[in-house]
Design an enzyme around this catalytic site. Structure first.
Site, PDB file in Angstrom:
ATOM      1  N   ASP A 470       0.832  -1.206   0.000  1.00 22.88           N
ATOM      2  CA  ASP A 470       0.000   0.000   0.000  1.00 22.88           C
ATOM      3  C   ASP A 470       0.866   1.255   0.000  1.00 22.88           C
ATOM      4  O   ASP A 470       2.072   1.202   0.305  1.00 22.88           O
ATOM      5  CB  ASP A 470      -0.879  -0.036   1.273  1.00 22.88           C
ATOM      6  CG  ASP A 470      -2.246   0.580   1.054  1.00 22.88           C
ATOM      7  OD1 ASP A 470      -2.374   1.412   0.136  1.00 22.88           O
ATOM      8  OD2 ASP A 470      -3.168   0.242   1.810  1.00 22.88           O
ATOM      9  N   ASP A 540     -10.967   1.766  -2.863  1.00 20.12           N
ATOM     10  CA  ASP A 540     -11.455   1.454  -1.519  1.00 20.12           C
ATOM     11  C   ASP A 540     -12.977   1.468  -1.492  1.00 20.12           C
ATOM     12  O   ASP A 540     -13.582   1.133  -0.472  1.00 20.12           O
ATOM     13  CB  ASP A 540     -10.922   2.477  -0.507  1.00 20.12           C
ATOM     14  CG  ASP A 540      -9.570   2.055   0.042  1.00 20.12           C
ATOM     15  OD1 ASP A 540      -9.112   0.950  -0.283  1.00 20.12           O
ATOM     16  OD2 ASP A 540      -8.968   2.846   0.800  1.00 20.12           O
TER      17      ASP A 540
HETATM   18  C1  GLA Z   1      -5.711   1.785   2.332  1.00 23.52           C
HETATM   19  C2  GLA Z   1      -6.121   0.609   1.469  1.00 23.52           C
HETATM   20  C3  GLA Z   1      -7.141  -0.227   2.190  1.00 23.52           C
HETATM   21  C4  GLA Z   1      -6.591  -0.705   3.507  1.00 23.52           C
HETATM   22  C5  GLA Z   1      -6.118   0.474   4.324  1.00 23.52           C
HETATM   23  C6  GLA Z   1      -5.369   0.020   5.559  1.00 23.52           C
HETATM   24  O1  GLA Z   1      -6.750   2.667   2.490  1.00 23.52           O
HETATM   25  O2  GLA Z   1      -6.615   1.046   0.253  1.00 23.52           O
HETATM   26  O3  GLA Z   1      -7.550  -1.309   1.400  1.00 23.52           O
HETATM   27  O4  GLA Z   1      -5.522  -1.585   3.247  1.00 23.52           O
HETATM   28  O5  GLA Z   1      -5.244   1.315   3.589  1.00 23.52           O
HETATM   29  O6  GLA Z   1      -4.934   1.063   6.320  1.00 23.52           O
END
Ligand code: GLA
Length: 738
Positions: A470, A540
């Site tokens: 990420d 997300d």
């Molecule tokens: C980002 C990612 C999510 C999750 C969060 C965790 O927002 O896109 O899918 O992994 O971080 O903090």
């Protein structure tokens, strides 16, 4: 005089012959070609990109000079700033003596057949006066009808040259009208398709965010000539820049009716000082063409991506449960093992432990602490990652884990130990975003740290098969304590090069590990990064209705196999929307299916449905969605309230079709559509799969030819919001159908 005149005449004739001694350089794939006209010690013109032209003859037609406009309206392959080039140049240099102009002429070309599918053509250009060389490289992928273009710049001037801008590609077009499709967005709303007719002047698509550079625009486009983008007709061109940092795509329609498209790294605040003898390489611009609309263009890009643009693109990807929306930061060992148990019983093949598993002195119990301290949190997980991974494996599943190794929370051991590793602008305040700072990847020590972190995280268990990588912030207040004062503008370029070095080292060591590309969702969706990854987390936003749009646009240029697509709970955590489980599954099955919820919430009929859906996906849908050909039937952007697409096996023996109803359609009770991509003469059995309580295919099972399906089409009873249908098509032997 008498004796001199014939010599002068012969010299003039010789010169004019030399000028005409152009070479036509034809860069071809199976069906398409680009043609360049090279003049000895003169320009190299870009004369054609389209369907392959039969025969060897390809005469050059000179452009007509337009007074007071460009010096010649036949565009060059790589326009540099200088002469009568008034538009955005592909190259702009300040030479070592301060001269601002560059004049590139043909210096030869080479053609190398790399293998049965890839042919490389490198056209060399040199400045007429300065020792500057530009190599324009075209890598033509025959079968996929894709060309990847990049540029290498070098010089041997007595002292450094300042590279003010250096594009990956310049593509000229000439048509009556130009229609640009591009992708706009924001967090949890990525890749929203926008189409506009270009008018005179510039349209610029760019990012200056450095990281999460594709969250609000994507460095890709589709250009349709002489009319809006259509699915199965019209000349259309695609470009996708393989670069994970600042980019700029300039579409410039000039007074002569030409459109120039200049794509590359963003020159904004990015002057690069190039030492004599050193090379500067641009990222690749991935280009494709279709004479028959967006559908073929997408299939070209998908075939190319599965073979060259991603990792493990020929392998079926597992159905997984990701812990984020089901547990967020709040879990202990039992929470996780219970999730694994329930997921395993439903047929899920992999469990991914998301954020929240690390940090001891600064425990990662929220997004405000712990990033950078990649040791397991012993309080939450006293038996370590090994225990969880082994547990997953004991249940027949694989195990994956989340990291965000480019980042650090101020509240972490790492931030205290290495303040010099943090991106900062001199003495200015280091701003946080999502409570975190960015590590300076221009610094080799930071690169080593990230490689080591990756190794150590994997080293926690032999049973880790997947990593979710990420990156949850942009670059702001840019600056590096590693780069010298006169090289601060190198940050943007060097950060991405540093990232790619890290990816290279990790991939060399861990070729089999699956890695997901995530950056707050789709904040790093580009072919530069995807090359090292197996898939990306498109957004997300897991709300099925929004996902239809996101997946539709994303899959115009990126393949479904790489599109992580998860079923989450209802009401949806991002939108609050209530959507039936079948619809959520039917949408998620259009990509790499996964779950993003607390599986214990699936009980009774919902649990049974989930088990059935996962089986249907694994048994029939998965190979078609992940490895087949995509045909779009109805765009969610059409305004009809329906969306539909299908995936057809390469050998046309099977297909799967998805149809979604997105709004109430009044008394129009049926969605009817014609199918695509089937064999007209073959007989197919059509049946509904993953049915809900009410059948959506009133005809029941049906047997008919591909021709019938593609001419007459099918009618589906999906007229209420969130009703949906999946149909299975299997080719049957003639004897079966009688
Ligand atoms: C980002 C990612 C999510 C999750 C969060 C965790 O927002 O896109 O899918 O992994 O971080 O903090």
């Amino acid at each position: 005089m008498k004796q001199i005149r014939p010599i002068a005449f012969i010299a003039a004739l010789f010169l004019s012959l030399l000028c005409q001694a152009q070479e036509m350089i034809r860069i071809s794939t199976s069906d398409h070609e680009m043609v360049m006209a090279a003049f000895n010690d003169g320009p190299v013109h870009f004369v054609y990109w389209g369907e392959k032209v039969q025969g060897d003859a390809f005469p050059f037609q000179p452009g007509k000079n337009q007074p007071d406009t460009q010096d010649d309206i036949t565009p060059r392959i790589y326009p540099s700033y200088g002469g009568r080039h008034y538009l955005t140049p592909a190259l702009r240099l300040t030479h070592s003596d301060g001269v601002l102009t560059t004049d590139l002429v043909y210096a030869g070309h080479t053609v190398n057949v790399l293998d049965e599918n890839r042919k490389e053509t490198v056209i060399s250009l040199k400045d007429r006066i300065y020792p500057v060389t530009v190599s324009v490289r075209y890598l033509a992928y025959q079968k996929e009808n894709v060309v990847a273009q990049s540029v290498t710049l070098s010089h041997s001037e007595p002292s450094p040259v300042v590279v003010e801008s250096v594009a990956s590609s310049f593509i000229p077009f000439h048509a009556d009208s130009y229609w640009l499709t591009h992708f706009n967005g924001t967090w949890a709303y990525e890749m929203q398709l926008e189409e506009e007719r270009l008018t005179h002047g510039q349209k610029v698509i760019e990012s200056k965010k450095g990281v999460r550079a594709t969250q609000s625009e994507n460095p890709s486009f589709i250009l349709s000539l002489d009319g809006p983008l259509a699915e199965d007709s019209g000349e259309v061109y695609a470009g996708a820049l393989a670069w994970s940092g600042n980019y700029r795509l300039v579409f410039e329609l000039d007074e002569t009716g030409h459109l120039g498209v200049t794509s590359g790294i963003n020159p904004f605040a990015s002057e690069l000082i190039l030492e004599p003898g050193k090379c500067l390489e641009t990222p690749q611009m991935i280009l494709s063409y279709s004479p028959s609309g967006a559908g073929q263009l997408s299939r070209n890009m998908h075939d190319w991506a599965r073979r060259y643009g991603m990792t493990h693109g020929d392998m079926l990807h597992p159905v997984l449960l990701n812990s984020w929306e089901g547990a967020y930061f709040t879990f202990d060992e039992k929470t996780i093992t219970d999730m694994i148990d329930k997921a395993a019983s439903a047929g899920v093949e992999m469990f991914v432990l998301d954020d929240g598993w690390f940090g001891n002195r600064h425990p990662r119990n929220g997004d405000n602490a712990g990033l950078g301290d990649w040791q397991v949190n012993r309080k939450k997980l006293p038996h370590g990652i090994d225990h969880l991974a082994d547990h997953a494996v004991s249940k027949g599943m694989k195990f994956g884990i989340w990291i965000e190794p480019e980042m650090v929370n101020p509240d972490s051991d790492l931030a205290h130990k290495h303040p010099e590793w943090i991106v900062r602008s001199g003495e200015r305040e280091v701003l946080t975003m999502r409570n975190q700072w960015l590590l300076d990847l221009t610094n080799p020590e930071v690169q080593d740290f990230i490689v080591k972190t990756f190794d150590e995280v994997l080293g926690q268990s032999d049973n880790i098969s997947y990593v979710k990588w990420d990156a949850n912030r942009h670059v702001d207040n840019v600056g590096s304590t590693y780069l010298p004062a006169d090289r601060q503008s190198h940050f943007w370029y060097e950060y991405v090069r540093g990232l790619y070095d890290v990816y290279e080292r990790i991939r060399a060591k861990h070729p089999d590990i699956m890695i997901q590309l995530c950056s707050s969702g789709g904040g790093r969706l580009d072919y530069g990064a995807l090359k090292y990854h197996d898939e990306f987390w498109a957004s997300d936003n897991t709300n099925a209705l929004d996902r239809i749009y996101i997946q539709h646009s994303t899959n115009l240029l990126f393949p479904a196999i790489a599109t992580g697509s998860h079923v989450s709970t209802s009401p949806n955590h991002q939108t609050g929307m209530l959507i039936p489980l079948k619809f959520r599954f039917d949408v998620a099955m259009g990509g790499r299916l996964g779950l993003e919820l607390q599986p214990s919430s699936l009980v009774g009929e919902e649990y049974d449905f989930a088990c059935k859906a996962i089986t249907v996906y694994k048994d029939f849908v998965r190979p078609l969605v992940q490895l087949g050909d995509l045909y779009r039937l109805e765009s969610p952007y059409s305004g009809t309230g329906w969306s539909s697409h299908m995936h057809v096996a390469k050998d046309k023996s099977e297909a799967v079709m998805f149809a979604y109803c997105m709004k109430y359609n009044g008394r129009t009770t049926y969605f009817s559509t014609r199918l695509k991509g089937l064999e007209p003469e073959s007989v197919y059995k059509v049946e509904e799969i993953n049915e809900g309580s009410v059948p959506a295919f009133p005809a029941g099972t049906m047997t008919c030819t591909g021709d019938y399906l593609m001419k007459v089409g099918l009618q589906l009873r999906i007229n209420k919001p969130f009703s949906s249908c999946i149909l299975k098509f299997s080719k049957i032997q003639c004897s079966d159908s009688q």
